[in-house]
Write a protein that holds these residues in place. Sequence first.
Motif, PDB file in Angstrom:
ATOM      1  N   HIS A  54      13.232 -17.769-115.703  1.00 54.39           N
ATOM      2  CA  HIS A  54      12.562 -18.992-115.279  1.00 54.39           C
ATOM      3  C   HIS A  54      11.053 -18.769-115.241  1.00 54.39           C
ATOM      4  CE1 HIS A  54      16.639 -19.716-113.683  1.00 54.39           C
ATOM      5  NE2 HIS A  54      16.351 -20.995-113.792  1.00 54.39           N
ATOM      6  N   SER A  55      10.323 -19.803-115.515  1.00 56.08           N
ATOM      7  CA  SER A  55       8.880 -19.739-115.366  1.00 56.08           C
ATOM      8  C   SER A  55       8.525 -19.729-113.891  1.00 56.08           C
ATOM      9  CB  SER A  55       8.240 -20.948-116.035  1.00 56.08           C
ATOM     10  OG  SER A  55       8.553 -22.135-115.315  1.00 56.08           O
ATOM     11  N   SER A  58       9.066 -23.151-112.424  1.00 52.85           N
ATOM     12  CA  SER A  58      10.463 -23.497-112.150  1.00 52.85           C
ATOM     13  C   SER A  58      10.977 -22.778-110.916  1.00 52.85           C
ATOM     14  CB  SER A  58      11.343 -23.159-113.351  1.00 52.85           C
ATOM     15  OG  SER A  58      11.069 -24.026-114.437  1.00 52.85           O
ATOM     16  N   THR A 205      11.007 -21.019-120.475  1.00 50.03           N
ATOM     17  CA  THR A 205      10.005 -22.074-120.410  1.00 50.03           C
ATOM     18  C   THR A 205      10.624 -23.434-120.114  1.00 50.03           C
ATOM     19  OG1 THR A 205       8.146 -23.065-121.603  1.00 50.03           O
ATOM     20  CG2 THR A 205      10.112 -22.601-122.887  1.00 50.03           C
ATOM     21  N   ARG A 206       9.918 -24.246-119.342  1.00 50.56           N
ATOM     22  CA  ARG A 206      10.261 -25.648-119.104  1.00 50.56           C
ATOM     23  C   ARG A 206      11.693 -25.869-118.631  1.00 50.56           C
ATOM     24  NH1 ARG A 206       5.471 -27.876-118.165  1.00 50.56           N
ATOM     25  NH2 ARG A 206       3.965 -27.250-119.768  1.00 50.56           N
ATOM     26  N   TYR A 207      12.215 -24.939-117.846  1.00 50.16           N
ATOM     27  CA  TYR A 207      13.546 -25.056-117.227  1.00 50.16           C
ATOM     28  C   TYR A 207      14.684 -25.081-118.255  1.00 50.16           C
ATOM     29  CZ  TYR A 207      16.568 -26.109-113.226  1.00 50.16           C
ATOM     30  OH  TYR A 207      17.520 -26.051-112.230  1.00 50.16           O
ATOM     31  N   THR A 211      18.705 -26.278-118.299  1.00 49.67           N
ATOM     32  CA  THR A 211      18.947 -27.470-119.107  1.00 49.67           C
ATOM     33  C   THR A 211      19.782 -27.156-120.341  1.00 49.67           C
ATOM     34  OG1 THR A 211      16.793 -28.301-118.383  1.00 49.67           O
ATOM     35  CG2 THR A 211      17.820 -29.392-120.271  1.00 49.67           C
TER      36      THR A 211
END
Length: 350
Positions: A54-55, A58, A205-207, A211
């Motif tokens: 995770h970032s 996030s 990146t970006r969850y 997702t």
Amino acid sequence: MSPPETRGAPETDGNPSGTPVVDFHGHLAVPAAAALVAGAPGFAAELAAEQRAHSPASMAVNRAQLDRLQPRLTKVSARLADLDAMGVDVQVVGPMPMHHYWTARASAVRLTRTVNEAVAAHCAEEPRRLYGLGTVPLQHPDLAVTALERAVTECGLHGVSVSTNVDGRELADPTHDPVWEAAEDLGAVVFVHPWGCSLGERLATRYLGNTVGQPVETTVALSHLIFTGVLDRFPRLKLVAAHGGGYLPTYIGRSDHAWRVRDDARGCAEPPSAYLRRMWFDSLVYTPRALRHLVEEVGADRVVLGTDHPFDMGVDDPLARLDAAGLAPADRAAVAGGNALHLLLKGRTR
């Protein structure tokens, strides 16, 4: 807790058939279990893996969400208020899917007992509306069998939640066969719910780790169970997949094609699509079109309502989404609650 077979059904307004509306996908936080693993080297490694996947942004959102949702993850009154707002009569409550499969034998026994007793106590506060799933230490299959038997016969739980792999070992590994055999004998549900994604940094990146990654994890786990013949060996296993089974039902034709044209892919007795009708899938696929497709692929009798309550990747309008799919009335009633009650109550041997 009263035996599940003798529980009275609650009044229902959300299902015209008169069958209670059942959400098969609710979560419970168990602070006492978290305290047992805090500070352990294995837990530190688990957190490090989560951070890699995770970032920082996030991770910050996740921490804030857990703090905000704590009452809804622990208090029966808050849970029931949410269910009432959703038009849900019954919820299947399982632990947050942090099974800590790295724990050694003695620690695993303590952790499992703590989680299962907490789920049982939570559900016992409103036994007509809350049905529990526990956990088992799959990393120690002999202990897992004992824990599963105790969860069902002593704690009154309806089965267990498992992750999509066991500290890197596939659910389909033959070492788990005694657990699946015990689940069959007990008539216990096995709810497959991923925690994290083994693709790690690639989806950080970006969850995307949740997702995209979590549906991938479920797809891989179910594919192993199908292609290696686990479901041939255990045809009565009540296997329920979260998040609509990931991407498997959507692209099952490719699996069937491989099974037909390649001998090395044929580890199961029938085409892979046949096994979709031996499992159950929750309805958490987000769009009416996707839900209609899921029902077409697996059968209306194989889909149960699912919300992922109370997390942000879940939904709080499951009946509206079900209605938007435009299913036939009998199919709508089955998905709304009939299938779940059949799974939970039928075939329990003890």
